[in-house]
Write a protein that holds these residues in place. Structure first.
Motif, short mmCIF file in Angstrom:
data_model
loop_
_atom_site.label_atom_id
_atom_site.label_comp_id
_atom_site.label_asym_id
_atom_site.label_seq_id
_atom_site.Cartn_x
_atom_site.Cartn_y
_atom_site.Cartn_z
N GLU A 98 -41.98 44.55 26.90
CA GLU A 98 -41.49 45.47 27.92
C GLU A 98 -41.65 44.83 29.30
N VAL A 99 -40.73 45.18 30.19
CA VAL A 99 -40.77 44.74 31.58
C VAL A 99 -40.68 45.98 32.47
N VAL A 100 -41.68 46.18 33.30
CA VAL A 100 -41.71 47.28 34.26
C VAL A 100 -41.50 46.70 35.65
N THR A 101 -40.48 47.16 36.34
CA THR A 101 -40.20 46.71 37.70
C THR A 101 -40.46 47.85 38.66
N VAL A 102 -41.31 47.60 39.63
CA VAL A 102 -41.66 48.62 40.62
C VAL A 102 -41.52 48.01 42.01
N SER A 144 -33.08 50.44 28.50
CA SER A 144 -33.64 50.49 29.85
C SER A 144 -33.71 51.93 30.31
N TYR A 145 -34.82 52.28 30.98
CA TYR A 145 -35.05 53.66 31.39
C TYR A 145 -35.53 53.68 32.84
N PRO A 146 -35.17 54.71 33.58
CA PRO A 146 -35.71 54.84 34.94
C PRO A 146 -37.19 55.21 34.92
N LEU A 147 -37.91 54.69 35.88
CA LEU A 147 -39.35 54.92 35.99
C LEU A 147 -39.60 55.83 37.18
N GLU A 148 -40.23 56.95 36.93
CA GLU A 148 -40.57 57.87 38.01
C GLU A 148 -42.09 57.93 38.18
N ASN A 149 -42.50 58.36 39.36
CA ASN A 149 -43.92 58.45 39.67
C ASN A 149 -44.64 57.13 39.39
N PRO A 150 -44.27 56.07 40.11
CA PRO A 150 -44.86 54.75 39.84
C PRO A 150 -46.29 54.62 40.34
N ALA A 171 -27.52 55.09 44.78
CA ALA A 171 -27.69 53.74 44.24
C ALA A 171 -28.84 53.04 44.90
N GLY A 172 -29.06 53.36 46.18
CA GLY A 172 -30.15 52.68 46.88
C GLY A 172 -31.50 53.17 46.45
N VAL A 173 -31.60 54.43 46.04
CA VAL A 173 -32.88 54.98 45.61
C VAL A 173 -32.92 55.17 44.11
N GLN A 174 -32.14 54.36 43.41
CA GLN A 174 -32.12 54.49 41.97
C GLN A 174 -33.51 54.32 41.39
N GLY A 175 -34.31 53.50 42.04
CA GLY A 175 -35.72 53.47 41.70
C GLY A 175 -36.08 52.41 40.71
N ASP A 176 -37.33 52.50 40.27
CA ASP A 176 -37.91 51.52 39.38
C ASP A 176 -37.42 51.75 37.96
N PHE A 232 -46.24 50.39 44.32
CA PHE A 232 -47.01 51.48 43.74
C PHE A 232 -47.34 52.50 44.83
N GLU A 233 -47.50 53.74 44.38
CA GLU A 233 -47.80 54.80 45.33
C GLU A 233 -49.23 54.74 45.84
N ALA A 234 -50.12 54.14 45.10
CA ALA A 234 -51.52 54.00 45.52
C ALA A 234 -51.99 52.62 45.11
N PRO A 235 -52.80 51.97 45.91
CA PRO A 235 -53.27 50.64 45.55
C PRO A 235 -54.22 50.70 44.38
N LEU A 236 -54.19 49.65 43.57
CA LEU A 236 -55.07 49.53 42.41
C LEU A 236 -56.02 48.38 42.65
N THR A 237 -57.29 48.66 42.76
CA THR A 237 -58.28 47.63 43.02
C THR A 237 -59.23 47.55 41.85
N ARG A 238 -59.44 46.35 41.38
CA ARG A 238 -60.38 46.11 40.30
C ARG A 238 -61.11 44.81 40.59
N LYS A 239 -62.30 44.72 40.10
CA LYS A 239 -63.11 43.55 40.33
C LYS A 239 -62.58 42.38 39.52
N SER A 240 -62.39 41.24 40.18
CA SER A 240 -61.87 40.07 39.49
C SER A 240 -62.99 39.40 38.71
N ARG A 241 -62.61 38.67 37.69
CA ARG A 241 -63.58 37.99 36.85
C ARG A 241 -62.99 36.67 36.38
N SER A 242 -63.74 35.63 36.49
CA SER A 242 -63.27 34.32 36.10
C SER A 242 -63.49 34.12 34.61
#
Length: 362
Positions: A274-278, A107-113, A25-30, A281-291
């Protein structure tokens, strides 16, 4: 003796079962939760896991687009051929593995987030419906990241994007602070204010869509992608067992439930939410911001080299202008060259005519 050993073994198995149940239950995941969906987009209820990298393909299929690789996931069945939803709204919530959303389709379990974006879907929408200029909005308030295409530039021009703009919006009339039960949340704390800012953005999006209801009646599908990380910051600041984190989780669940219902109703019950709850993430996602003030329309969000689209709105006009101008110039050069080659200097040129007269006088 045997009876005593048997009881001990039963006790050990019971303890082990309870421990494994708690650990599972504790590692049920995203999770991936379908809040709203029209009847012709068929989601099957079950515990079929879906990989995080397949979320963009799933969104593309719900909108009726084709994907490069077949999605071998039984949660989504093939829908009707001549019907597609008018909008798809994907909300990614970071910092929590699940939210209590009782009114959902499935609702579905999310693996490899792994981190993912809907840039490929946005490019498909823009290329297929360029003349209709659909609404494409991708927003991450905590990172001040905004991408807009089509009519989104006009609809969400007044949407607060930067944290400073959102905080100013919270102090104005009609903010969510007047209607939310803050309980243990402090509107003056930095982490709490980030979470409330994201809730305010959800409220403002639905308010702006209600102001521009005509956009939901056109034939081009709209795409929304929102990423919320306020819960993640609250969990890092106070801990996941804190009352602030629990109150924020309950508030966000109620806000998302109402947000999905409002968007679904604005698009005439023809939208997928859709709602994705994580948890993280396993790796950071970096993107350039834009106003929003920097550019009215981005070039190509799916290209890592920031290349422009192959086709734009004026492509046909410019192509015809260049093509016919080149043809006219080529014909003019051919005609002029032909006439010059066959010209008689004695009859067609005043210079040669005067020269001949002078020669005769001499």
């Amino acid at each position: 003796m045997l009876l005593e050993n048997r009881r001990r073994m039963e006790t050990l198995f019971s303890v082990a079962f309870i421990f494994c149940s708690a650990f599972t239950a504790g590692v049920q995941g995203d999770s991936l939760t379908i809040l709203q969906a029209p009847g012709y987009v068929s989601f099957q209820k079950g515990d079929w896991p879906i990989s995080g990298e397949k979320i963009p393909d799933m969104v593309a299929l719900t909108m009726g687009f084709s994907v490069q690789e077949d999605l071998s996931w039984p949660g989504l069945r093939a829908g009707q051929l001549f019907q597609r939803p008018r909008a798809n709204v994907l909300v990614v919530v970071r910092g929590v593995d699940s939210l209590v959303l009782p009114q959902n389709v499935a609702s579905y379990p999310l693996e490899n987030p792994v981190p993912f974006t809907l840039d490929s879907v946005a490019e498909t929408v823009h290329s297929l419906f360029a003349e209709d200029t659909p609404v494409v909005l991708q927003l991450a308030p905590s990172e001040e990241r905004l991408y807009m295409l089509g009519k989104a530039n006009a609809v969400f021009e007044d949407l607060p994007v930067t944290l400073q703009q959102i905080r100013s919006r919270l102090s104005q009339d009609g903010s969510v602070l007047a209607s939310l039960p803050l309980n243990s949340l402090n509107r003056n704390a930095e982490a709490d204010l980030l979470f409330l800012s994201e809730v305010q953005v959800l409220h403002d999006i639905t308010a702006l869509l209600q102001r521009h209801r005509h956009l939901a009646q056109d034939h081009s599908p709209d795409l929304y992608s929102l990423e919320l990380s306020g819960l993640e910051e609250l969990g890092r600041r106070y801990g996941q067992d804190s009352p602030q984190y629990r109150d924020a989780t309950a508030i966000l669940a109620n806000v998302l439930q109402k947000f999905g219902e409002d968007v679904f109703g604005l698009y005439g019950d023809s939208a997928v939410v859709e709602v994705v709850t994580v948890k993280s993430f396993e790796a950071p996602l970096t993107r350039k911001s834009r106003s929003i003030l920097e550019s009215k329309q981005i070039s190509n969000p799916g290209s890592p080299y920031n290349l422009a689209y192959k086709y734009n709105f004026n492509y046909a006009v410019i192509f015809n202008i260049v093509l016919w101008l080149m043809i006219i110039l080529a014909l003019a050069v051919i005609v002029i060259s032909y006439n010059l080659w066959n010209m008689d200097p004695g009859y067609d040129s005043i210079i040669y005519r005067m020269t001949n007269q002078k020669i005769r006088l001499d």
